[in-house]
Every structure is written in C-alpha cells, then in structure tokens.
Design a protein around this motif. Structure first.
Motif, PDB file in Angstrom:
ATOM      1  N   LEU A  31       0.801  -1.214   0.000  1.00 46.41           N
ATOM      2  CA  LEU A  31       0.000   0.000   0.000  1.00 46.41           C
ATOM      3  C   LEU A  31       0.836   1.268   0.000  1.00 46.41           C
ATOM      4  O   LEU A  31       0.381   2.312  -0.466  1.00 46.41           O
ATOM      5  CB  LEU A  31      -0.961   0.000   1.194  1.00 46.41           C
ATOM      6  CG  LEU A  31      -1.954  -1.162   1.253  1.00 46.41           C
ATOM      7  CD1 LEU A  31      -2.926  -0.969   2.405  1.00 46.41           C
ATOM      8  CD2 LEU A  31      -2.717  -1.301  -0.059  1.00 46.41           C
ATOM      9  N   ASN A  32       2.054   1.196   0.549  1.00 49.95           N
ATOM     10  CA  ASN A  32       2.916   2.395   0.518  1.00 49.95           C
ATOM     11  C   ASN A  32       4.187   2.133  -0.273  1.00 49.95           C
ATOM     12  O   ASN A  32       5.184   2.826  -0.093  1.00 49.95           O
ATOM     13  CB  ASN A  32       3.244   2.869   1.936  1.00 49.95           C
ATOM     14  CG  ASN A  32       4.297   2.007   2.609  1.00 49.95           C
ATOM     15  OD1 ASN A  32       4.460   0.837   2.267  1.00 49.95           O
ATOM     16  ND2 ASN A  32       5.009   2.589   3.562  1.00 49.95           N
ATOM     17  N   ALA A  33       4.125   1.147  -1.164  1.00 51.77           N
ATOM     18  CA  ALA A  33       5.239   0.825  -2.086  1.00 51.77           C
ATOM     19  C   ALA A  33       6.465   0.290  -1.354  1.00 51.77           C
ATOM     20  O   ALA A  33       7.559   0.332  -1.901  1.00 51.77           O
ATOM     21  CB  ALA A  33       5.607   2.030  -2.943  1.00 51.77           C
ATOM     22  N   GLU A  60       1.834   9.686   1.540  1.00 48.06           N
ATOM     23  CA  GLU A  60       0.386   9.653   1.700  1.00 48.06           C
ATOM     24  C   GLU A  60      -0.090   8.469   2.539  1.00 48.06           C
ATOM     25  O   GLU A  60      -1.150   8.526   3.161  1.00 48.06           O
ATOM     26  CB  GLU A  60      -0.296   9.595   0.326  1.00 48.06           C
ATOM     27  CG  GLU A  60      -0.157  10.869  -0.484  1.00 48.06           C
ATOM     28  CD  GLU A  60      -0.823  12.054   0.186  1.00 48.06           C
ATOM     29  OE1 GLU A  60      -1.928  11.887   0.723  1.00 48.06           O
ATOM     30  OE2 GLU A  60      -0.218  13.148   0.200  1.00 48.06           O
ATOM     31  N   VAL A  61       0.691   7.391   2.541  1.00 49.34           N
ATOM     32  CA  VAL A  61       0.308   6.172   3.260  1.00 49.34           C
ATOM     33  C   VAL A  61       1.372   5.881   4.313  1.00 49.34           C
ATOM     34  O   VAL A  61       2.455   5.405   3.997  1.00 49.34           O
ATOM     35  CB  VAL A  61       0.149   4.970   2.305  1.00 49.34           C
ATOM     36  CG1 VAL A  61      -0.314   3.731   3.084  1.00 49.34           C
ATOM     37  CG2 VAL A  61      -0.825   5.295   1.177  1.00 49.34           C
ATOM     38  N   GLY A  62       1.067   6.182   5.559  1.00 49.43           N
ATOM     39  CA  GLY A  62       2.013   5.944   6.643  1.00 49.43           C
ATOM     40  C   GLY A  62       1.899   4.525   7.165  1.00 49.43           C
ATOM     41  O   GLY A  62       0.792   4.022   7.368  1.00 49.43           O
ATOM     42  N   GLY A 128       5.800   4.851  17.248  1.00 47.80           N
ATOM     43  CA  GLY A 128       5.813   4.588  15.808  1.00 47.80           C
ATOM     44  C   GLY A 128       4.628   5.213  15.114  1.00 47.80           C
ATOM     45  O   GLY A 128       4.743   5.773  14.013  1.00 47.80           O
ATOM     46  N   LEU A 129       3.464   5.157  15.762  1.00 51.48           N
ATOM     47  CA  LEU A 129       2.265   5.780  15.194  1.00 51.48           C
ATOM     48  C   LEU A 129       2.413   7.295  15.151  1.00 51.48           C
ATOM     49  O   LEU A 129       2.037   7.934  14.160  1.00 51.48           O
ATOM     50  CB  LEU A 129       1.046   5.388  16.027  1.00 51.48           C
ATOM     51  CG  LEU A 129      -0.305   5.941  15.610  1.00 51.48           C
ATOM     52  CD1 LEU A 129      -0.618   5.614  14.156  1.00 51.48           C
ATOM     53  CD2 LEU A 129      -1.406   5.400  16.530  1.00 51.48           C
ATOM     54  N   ALA A 130       3.011   7.887  16.192  1.00 49.63           N
ATOM     55  CA  ALA A 130       3.233   9.340  16.203  1.00 49.63           C
ATOM     56  C   ALA A 130       4.157   9.754  15.065  1.00 49.63           C
ATOM     57  O   ALA A 130       3.944  10.781  14.412  1.00 49.63           O
ATOM     58  CB  ALA A 130       3.815   9.773  17.542  1.00 49.63           C
ATOM     59  N   GLY A 131       5.202   8.959  14.819  1.00 50.64           N
ATOM     60  CA  GLY A 131       6.123   9.272  13.732  1.00 50.64           C
ATOM     61  C   GLY A 131       5.439   9.277  12.382  1.00 50.64           C
ATOM     62  O   GLY A 131       5.777  10.085  11.497  1.00 50.64           O
ATOM     63  N   VAL A 132       4.451   8.405  12.213  1.00 50.03           N
ATOM     64  CA  VAL A 132       3.674   8.377  10.972  1.00 50.03           C
ATOM     65  C   VAL A 132       2.722   9.561  10.904  1.00 50.03           C
ATOM     66  O   VAL A 132       2.615  10.241   9.884  1.00 50.03           O
ATOM     67  CB  VAL A 132       2.907   7.041  10.871  1.00 50.03           C
ATOM     68  CG1 VAL A 132       1.821   7.118   9.811  1.00 50.03           C
ATOM     69  CG2 VAL A 132       3.861   5.900  10.559  1.00 50.03           C
ATOM     70  N   LEU A 133       2.029   9.854  12.007  1.00 53.98           N
ATOM     71  CA  LEU A 133       1.054  10.947  12.009  1.00 53.98           C
ATOM     72  C   LEU A 133       1.715  12.299  11.791  1.00 53.98           C
ATOM     73  O   LEU A 133       1.096  13.211  11.224  1.00 53.98           O
ATOM     74  CB  LEU A 133       0.284  10.954  13.326  1.00 53.98           C
ATOM     75  CG  LEU A 133      -0.647   9.770  13.576  1.00 53.98           C
ATOM     76  CD1 LEU A 133      -1.281   9.873  14.951  1.00 53.98           C
ATOM     77  CD2 LEU A 133      -1.715   9.699  12.500  1.00 53.98           C
ATOM     78  N   GLU A 136       1.526  13.644   8.400  1.00 51.76           N
ATOM     79  CA  GLU A 136       0.186  14.027   7.931  1.00 51.76           C
ATOM     80  C   GLU A 136      -0.250  13.208   6.717  1.00 51.76           C
ATOM     81  O   GLU A 136      -0.603  13.746   5.665  1.00 51.76           O
ATOM     82  CB  GLU A 136       0.140  15.532   7.622  1.00 51.76           C
ATOM     83  CG  GLU A 136       0.454  16.392   8.842  1.00 51.76           C
ATOM     84  CD  GLU A 136       0.488  17.876   8.539  1.00 51.76           C
ATOM     85  OE1 GLU A 136       0.476  18.241   7.348  1.00 51.76           O
ATOM     86  OE2 GLU A 136       0.517  18.678   9.492  1.00 51.76           O
ATOM     87  N   PRO A 137      -0.279  11.878   6.863  1.00 46.77           N
ATOM     88  CA  PRO A 137      -0.697  11.025   5.745  1.00 46.77           C
ATOM     89  C   PRO A 137      -2.208  11.028   5.553  1.00 46.77           C
ATOM     90  O   PRO A 137      -2.968  11.453   6.445  1.00 46.77           O
ATOM     91  CB  PRO A 137      -0.210   9.643   6.192  1.00 46.77           C
ATOM     92  CG  PRO A 137      -0.328   9.693   7.682  1.00 46.77           C
ATOM     93  CD  PRO A 137       0.034  11.106   8.062  1.00 46.77           C
ATOM     94  N   SER A 138      -2.652  10.547   4.400  1.00 46.79           N
ATOM     95  CA  SER A 138      -4.081  10.372   4.157  1.00 46.79           C
ATOM     96  C   SER A 138      -4.580   9.055   4.723  1.00 46.79           C
ATOM     97  O   SER A 138      -5.749   8.918   5.072  1.00 46.79           O
ATOM     98  CB  SER A 138      -4.366  10.405   2.645  1.00 46.79           C
ATOM     99  OG  SER A 138      -3.962  11.626   2.081  1.00 46.79           O
ATOM    100  N   VAL A 139      -3.667   8.079   4.775  1.00 46.90           N
ATOM    101  CA  VAL A 139      -4.003   6.731   5.226  1.00 46.90           C
ATOM    102  C   VAL A 139      -2.924   6.273   6.208  1.00 46.90           C
ATOM    103  O   VAL A 139      -1.731   6.497   5.966  1.00 46.90           O
ATOM    104  CB  VAL A 139      -4.077   5.733   4.044  1.00 46.90           C
ATOM    105  CG1 VAL A 139      -4.473   4.341   4.538  1.00 46.90           C
ATOM    106  CG2 VAL A 139      -5.043   6.220   2.981  1.00 46.90           C
TER     107      VAL A 139
END
Length: 265
Positions: A31-33, A60-62, A128-133, A136-139
C-alpha cells in the motif's frame, strides 16, 4: 498474493483478517510501495505509483510495522518522531512542533525525552504511530497493532485508532483479534490463500459462516454468544456492548410479559 483487488475510501477503517500466511502483511506492504506488484498497479490518491514516485505513496500512506523496533532509530523519542520530517526537509523548529503535536495526539507527550528502545511494547507502538502521524498522511496502515500487548495497552492503541479515524484519516489494519476488528472497522476483508476471499461490514462478514470457515476463522465472541442464545437472526450483534444492549432489551421484553405475583390474585 494473486489477482487482488483492494481499495480504501476516505475516512474509512478497513480490517484485514485471515490466518497466518493468508497474505495480510504482504498486501499491507504494497500500500505504501514498500513492496511493488509484479503485475497490476498501485494507485494512491489518483496517482499511479512507479519507481519514480514511490515517495508519494510513502508520504500519503504511513506504515506502522508490527515490530516497532524496526522504526525506532533515534536517541530520543522526540528525535525519532522528527526523523521522517527532517528527511523531507522540514525545518528543525517546525519539525519539533509537529512531532510534539503528533505525540500529544497519541497521548505520549510524556515520553519525548525517553530512549526509544527502553520503552514498553505498547509505548513503542504509540511512538511509531506518532512518527507516521507527524507526516500528515491520508491513510495510516497498522500491521497487527495489538500483537504482544497486554489488555490495557491494547485498549489504549484501540482508542488511538478511533481518534485518528475521527480526525478524518483512513486506517487499514491487519489483526488476528476479530473482537478488535468488530469494534473499530467499517469494513472487514477476509484473506485466504493470498487473495481477498470476501468483504463487507462486520455484521455481513462475521455472520457469514461459510466465509469464515474458508479462512479458518472463528467469529467474535459476541457473535458466538448471540448464536448460542438464539439472538443472531435479526439484530446480529458483533461487539460486547451491542450484545449487552440486546440482552437488556430481551430481559425487558420478557419482564413486561410476565404477570405480577403481587396483590390478592
């Protein structure tokens, strides 16, 4: 995987369920290549992804991996959450502000000065979730977000999933915990033998005995209890609160029909 057709809509939570080796993690990594398909294509926000623009998919996809240690690379939690931002050229002060906001979103601001590898499994998952958020991804994609967590940490991660969904971010997660999937998912996709065997709402999927049997899955506990009690025909509860509410309605109905033994009769 083979012949997989899979999509995610805006502001949707999708749960992938299936046995070990069904293809859940492999699908997520496309999903995020992180992985790219040999045949077919990946389209993110209307843009076909090629070797030249894989960075678009990753922005776009974290992705939050099952093994949180694979994402923790910096000496402190704050540095770690800033890491992706700095790689994208975000200035230091702005990166620090966005990192702190992301940590606050997952209720982990108190961890910013801690050494990541000394955190508990649940704390690492939140960092890890904070690093993704922060990006500012869409997914947001989470691979087995509850794996190895105790009930309290699982509850905290589940709350954060609901929170980011409420903020308009789509979520895709894989899980072996069908009770968790029933609680948080708008749509459930059942994977078997490298393909999506079926999908639908939790009520549609978790009361489809043939589909679950094909994927070697047992329905959530609320579904099993409802079936054993003969309550599954119409209401089809899939979560514990839904089951409790249905049992309460049943008790009230039976109570109303039971004649009173008080008085002279």
């Amino acid at each position: 995987m083979h012949d997989v057709a899979f999509s995610v809509s805006p502001e949707e939570v999708v749960a992938l369920v299936g046995g070990n080796g069904a293809g859940k993690s492999t699908l997520l990594e496309h999903l995020n290549a992180t992985l790219v398909p040999d045949d077919g294509e990946l389209v993110v926000d209307g843009t076909p992804i090629t070797e030249d623009n894989e960075a678009h998919a990753r922005k776009e996809v974290g992705f939050v991996f099952q093994d949180a240690d694979t994402q923790l690379v910096a000496p402190t939690v704050l540095d770690d959450v800033m890491f992706g931002l700095r790689n994208y050229g975000v200035p230091g002060d702005e990166a620090r502000t966005r990192a702190r906001e992301a940590l606050a979103t997952v209720d982990a601001g108190h961890l910013e000065d801690r050494i990541p590898h000394y955190l508990s499994g649940g704390e690492k998952r939140l960092v890890g979730l904070a690093g993704v958020l922060a990006l500012e991804p869409s997914v947001v994609v989470l691979d087995e977000p509850l794996a190895g967590l105790d009930p309290e940490r699982s509850r905290l991660v589940a709350e954060r999933v609901r929170q980011i969904h409420a903020e308009g971010i789509s979520v895709v997660l894989s899980t072996h915990d069908l009770d968790f999937a029933a609680e948080v998912a708008d749509r459930v996709c059942v994977m078997s033998d490298g393909n999506v065997a079926g999908s639908g709402t939790p009520r549609e999927v978790f009361y489809d005995g043939a589909l679950l049997e094909e994927a070697n899955l047992h329905p959530p506990s609320a579904v099993r209890v409802a079936r054993d009690a003969g309550l599954d025909a119409e209401s089809r509860p899939v979560t514990e609160p839904e089951l409790v509410a249905l049992l309460g309605e049943t008790d009230d109905s039976q109570g109303a029909e039971t004649p009173s033994l008080d008085g002279d009769d």
